[in-house]
Design an enzyme around this catalytic site. Structure first.
Site, PDB file in Angstrom:
ATOM      1  N   LYS A  32       0.657  -0.883   0.166  1.00 52.34           N
ATOM      2  CA  LYS A  32      -0.084   0.104  -0.048  1.00 52.34           C
ATOM      3  C   LYS A  32       0.729   1.314   0.373  1.00 52.34           C
ATOM      4  CE  LYS A  32      -2.392   1.727   3.788  1.00 52.34           C
ATOM      5  NZ  LYS A  32      -2.417   3.317   3.808  1.00 52.34           N
ATOM      6  N   ASP A  59      -3.631   4.041  -1.674  1.00 49.67           N
ATOM      7  CA  ASP A  59      -4.649   4.280  -1.217  1.00 49.67           C
ATOM      8  C   ASP A  59      -4.588   6.010  -1.022  1.00 49.67           C
ATOM      9  OD1 ASP A  59      -7.136   4.651   0.918  1.00 49.67           O
ATOM     10  OD2 ASP A  59      -5.226   3.790   2.861  1.00 49.67           O
ATOM     11  N   LYS A  61      -7.545   7.995  -1.626  1.00 53.09           N
ATOM     12  CA  LYS A  61      -8.749   8.137  -0.948  1.00 53.09           C
ATOM     13  C   LYS A  61      -9.932   9.527  -1.710  1.00 53.09           C
ATOM     14  CE  LYS A  61      -8.180   6.468   3.240  1.00 53.09           C
ATOM     15  NZ  LYS A  61      -6.743   5.885   3.674  1.00 53.09           N
ATOM     16  N   ASP A  64     -14.018  13.756  -5.055  1.00 53.68           N
ATOM     17  CA  ASP A  64     -13.780  14.885  -6.047  1.00 53.68           C
ATOM     18  C   ASP A  64     -15.630  14.533  -6.538  1.00 53.68           C
ATOM     19  OD1 ASP A  64     -13.224  17.118  -6.857  1.00 53.68           O
ATOM     20  OD2 ASP A  64     -11.169  16.955  -6.545  1.00 53.68           O
ATOM     21  N   ARG A 206       3.251  -1.244  10.345  1.00 55.03           N
ATOM     22  CA  ARG A 206       4.289  -1.431  11.809  1.00 55.03           C
ATOM     23  C   ARG A 206       4.700  -2.581  12.317  1.00 55.03           C
ATOM     24  NH1 ARG A 206       1.676   3.933  14.308  1.00 55.03           N
ATOM     25  NH2 ARG A 206      -0.620   1.957  13.485  1.00 55.03           N
TER      26      ARG A 206
HETATM   27  O1  C5P Z   1       0.977   0.286  10.701  1.00 55.95           O
HETATM   28  P1  C5P Z   1      -0.774  -0.008  10.664  1.00 55.95           P
HETATM   29  O2  C5P Z   1      -0.559  -2.116  10.334  1.00 55.95           O
HETATM   30  O3  C5P Z   1      -0.994   0.020  11.824  1.00 55.95           O
HETATM   31  O4  C5P Z   1      -0.715   0.717   8.843  1.00 55.95           O
HETATM   32  C1  C5P Z   1      -1.967   0.098   8.929  1.00 55.95           C
HETATM   33  C2  C5P Z   1      -2.708   1.331   8.080  1.00 55.95           C
HETATM   34  O5  C5P Z   1      -3.727   0.846   6.855  1.00 55.95           O
HETATM   35  C3  C5P Z   1      -1.545   2.335   7.345  1.00 55.95           C
HETATM   36  O6  C5P Z   1      -1.148   2.851   6.417  1.00 55.95           O
HETATM   37  C4  C5P Z   1      -3.058   3.386   8.235  1.00 55.95           C
HETATM   38  O7  C5P Z   1      -3.239   4.713   7.531  1.00 55.95           O
HETATM   39  C5  C5P Z   1      -4.380   2.567   6.851  1.00 55.95           C
HETATM   40  N1  C5P Z   1      -5.525   2.286   7.840  1.00 55.95           N
HETATM   41  C6  C5P Z   1      -5.712   2.177   9.411  1.00 55.95           C
HETATM   42  N2  C5P Z   1      -6.836   2.355   9.971  1.00 55.95           N
HETATM   43  C7  C5P Z   1      -7.720   3.003   9.297  1.00 55.95           C
HETATM   44  C8  C5P Z   1      -7.946   3.038   7.947  1.00 55.95           C
HETATM   45  C9  C5P Z   1      -6.014   3.077   6.770  1.00 55.95           C
HETATM   46  O8  C5P Z   1      -4.005   1.687  10.099  1.00 55.95           O
HETATM   47  N3  C5P Z   1      -9.002   2.349   9.890  1.00 55.95           N
END
Ligand code: C5P
Length: 226
Positions: A32, A59, A61, A64, A206
């Site tokens: 992503k 991603d 989003k 528009d 992460r």
């Molecule tokens: O690092 P982590 O596993 O939390 O990353 C999850 C990814 O999904 C990030 O890029 C974050 O922006 C995205 N995301 C999220 N929660 C949401 C929607 C998107 O963590 N509800």
């Protein structure tokens, strides 16, 4: 049995992102790219993932007027990416113009951002309950032939019940186990729970990218969704 796939979120700078994609190239197919990496490095970040045989979920989003979204999707077709996100709140005409302009590209819809709590939700002016609004938008996504809907794991079970199997469900907020108190993903699911509740793609950032050994972390996650 459902085949759940892993998307690794590259919320990193280009050099770190390349190190991750390089080390995971034999294990992870989907990555992503969000607005931060894209604002800094643009199409270069997409080319980097493709260089190692990966597929990109961009991603951004989009939200528009229908004509702008149509033209944005026409440009996105040329990037050779796998999928791109739009906001379902852009409405059925906008969604349809995205879907109709996409060639091979998959269009995935966001419903209500999970960062929006009940106070914010009502301040925006929504009158349904949050759950009902999410369900309503997910149904709109289904009715307008979106390829997927992005949902929080806590919405997963009832969305799968409502939507059936026609549409893919993509879930972030995935953790292998409870993490430190300062983790911002409080209401997570494990990869196995997400698979069992009906997720087609789990998005993990992460827990892989910040792990001491990203390959081992990705392998543990893949084992759960096998
Ligand atoms: O690092 P982590 O596993 O939390 O990353 C999850 C990814 O999904 C990030 O890029 C974050 O922006 C995205 N995301 C999220 N929660 C949401 C929607 C998107 O963590 N509800």
């Amino acid at each position: 049995m459902r085949k759940t796939k892993l998307i690794t979120a590259l919320d990193l700078d280009l050099k770190q992102a390349e190190e991750i994609v390089y080390s995971l190239k034999n294990y992870v197919k989907y990555y992503k790219i969000g607005p931060v990496l894209f604002m800094q490095y643009g199409v270069k970040s997409i080319e980097m993932v493709k260089k190692y045989g990966g597929e990109v979920f961009l991603d951004l989003k989009l939200h528009d007027i229908p004509n702008t979204v149509k033209e944005a999707i026409e440009e996105a077709n040329k990037l050779g990416i796998y999928s791109i996100s739009v906001h379902t709140l852009g409405g059925p005409t906008m969604i349809k113009s995205a879907v109709n302009s996409a060639k091979k590209l998959k269009i995935w819809g966001v419903t209500i951002l999970t960062s929006i709590d009940l106070i914010e939700f009502h301040r925006i002016g929504f009158r349904y309950s949050l759950e009902k609004q999410v369900q309503h938008l997910a149904k709109l996504a289904n009715d307008t032939s979106l390829d997927g809907v992005i949902a929080s794991p806590r919405e997963l079970y009832y969305l799968r019940q409502t939507l059936g199997e026609n549409i893919k469900i993509i879930t972030p907020s995935i953790r292998l186990k409870p993490t430190s108190a300062d983790d911002d993903q409080k209401r997570f699911m494990t990869p196995r729970q997400a698979k069992e509740s009906g997720s087609d793609f789990i998005v993990v950032g992460r827990p892989i990218t910040k792990a001491q050994n990203p390959i081992k972390a990705a392998q543990e996650i893949l084992k759960e969704i096998e």
